[in-house]
Design an enzyme around this catalytic site. Sequence first.
Site, mmCIF file in Angstrom:
data_model
loop_
_atom_site.group_PDB
_atom_site.id
_atom_site.type_symbol
_atom_site.label_atom_id
_atom_site.label_comp_id
_atom_site.label_asym_id
_atom_site.label_seq_id
_atom_site.Cartn_x
_atom_site.Cartn_y
_atom_site.Cartn_z
ATOM 1 N N HIS A 242 -53.589 -10.785 9.049
ATOM 2 C CA HIS A 242 -54.315 -9.579 8.632
ATOM 3 C C HIS A 242 -55.298 -9.211 9.736
ATOM 4 O O HIS A 242 -56.011 -10.072 10.246
ATOM 5 C CB HIS A 242 -55.055 -9.857 7.320
ATOM 6 N N HIS B 297 -60.289 -6.955 -6.040
ATOM 7 C CA HIS B 297 -59.257 -7.929 -6.417
ATOM 8 C C HIS B 297 -59.734 -8.827 -7.554
ATOM 9 O O HIS B 297 -60.919 -9.110 -7.672
ATOM 10 C CB HIS B 297 -58.883 -8.807 -5.217
ATOM 11 N N TYR C 294 -60.995 -5.388 9.044
ATOM 12 C CA TYR C 294 -61.122 -4.162 8.229
ATOM 13 C C TYR C 294 -61.777 -3.009 8.960
ATOM 14 O O TYR C 294 -61.626 -1.864 8.551
ATOM 15 C CB TYR C 294 -61.984 -4.453 6.987
ATOM 16 N N HIS D 64 -48.892 -8.232 -1.049
ATOM 17 C CA HIS D 64 -50.193 -8.816 -1.386
ATOM 18 C C HIS D 64 -50.279 -8.799 -2.891
ATOM 19 O O HIS D 64 -50.198 -7.738 -3.508
ATOM 20 C CB HIS D 64 -51.332 -7.986 -0.787
ATOM 21 N N ASP E 208 -61.169 -0.740 -4.826
ATOM 22 C CA ASP E 208 -60.473 -1.927 -4.337
ATOM 23 C C ASP E 208 -61.256 -3.178 -4.723
ATOM 24 O O ASP E 208 -62.155 -3.597 -4.010
ATOM 25 C CB ASP E 208 -60.345 -1.807 -2.809
ATOM 26 N N GLU F 238 -50.485 -1.200 5.247
ATOM 27 C CA GLU F 238 -50.771 -1.568 3.868
ATOM 28 C C GLU F 238 -51.240 -0.344 3.097
ATOM 29 O O GLU F 238 -52.055 0.432 3.592
ATOM 30 C CB GLU F 238 -51.862 -2.661 3.834
HETATM 31 ZN ZN LIG Z 1 -58.004 -4.986 -1.168
HETATM 32 ZN ZN LIG Z 2 -54.253 -6.620 0.602
#
Ligand SMILES: [Zn+2]
Ligand SMILES: [Zn+2]
Length: 281
Positions: free
Chosen positions: A65, A225, A68, A210, A223, A141
């Site tokens: 990944h 999780h 960000y 994911h 967003d 993504e």
């Molecule tokens: Zn996320």
């Molecule tokens: Zn993700």
Amino acid sequence: MKIGCHISVAKGFQNASRRAEELGAASFQVFTKNPRGLRPKKIDYQDAERGVAFCREKNITLVVHTPYITNLSTPKADLHEVTIRSIKEDLHIAETYGAVGAVVHCGKHVGEGVEYGTRRMVETLNEILSEYQGSTRLLLENTAGQGSELGLAIEDLVRVREATDYPEKIGFCFDTCHAFAAGVWNEDSFDDLVQTMEETGYLEQLVAIHFNDSKAPYDSRKDRHEKIGQGEIGASALSLFLRCDRFEGLPVILETPVENETEYAEEITYLHQLKDAETTA
Ligand SMILES: [Zn+2]
Ligand SMILES: [Zn+2]
């Protein structure tokens, strides 16, 4: 299906790959560098080589990944330049680790509008990929649509990929939490989602999933999780992914909140149970 989780690479790549095996993960994800920073990373090639050999021996699949704070759609010249430099470096690291893909979030138009943001994203991708000859694909993504994030809909992601000069170097990573929060799917529309993925050609280019539940409600554009089965999506909706043969063979990676990554061992076991459970329909 290769069920796994996100793992810290702070103690080196070989260490991370051993950790993956200890947790019972058939796939894992690491950050290429500090997720909130862009500082270039010193690669320990010997450590990387040992980790790659370990993953090959144990048949463990890796996804990386990227940080960000890059923005593929930024109108700012300095951030644009940094984004290109950083993601090129991430691709190099991804290759060194033997990753099948390097996940990057879609751009944010930061007030310039969707049309501008999309065009800029395509330009930036072209600049990143023009000289890239590696085998690791850059994975776009889908986002939750927070703020000015682009790339919520399957169709939009396919359009961006196809608008670039290098579609063969680009694949997709589907995040279940982001898609739910973006209003792209829920339990009732799962079949439609899979159909859209097939009809648009998205599915063919899907390299990783994911796998996350969501603290935020459907279509909330947030967003957040959550652990599987403890959020707004719920275990029964999420198990549809695990049981769908279209996703067979793909790395399915947990990015759920944990105090300690050893908790992932339990969650991975739980996912295997959900996958194998008889449907009570
Ligand atoms: Zn996320
Ligand atoms: Zn993700």
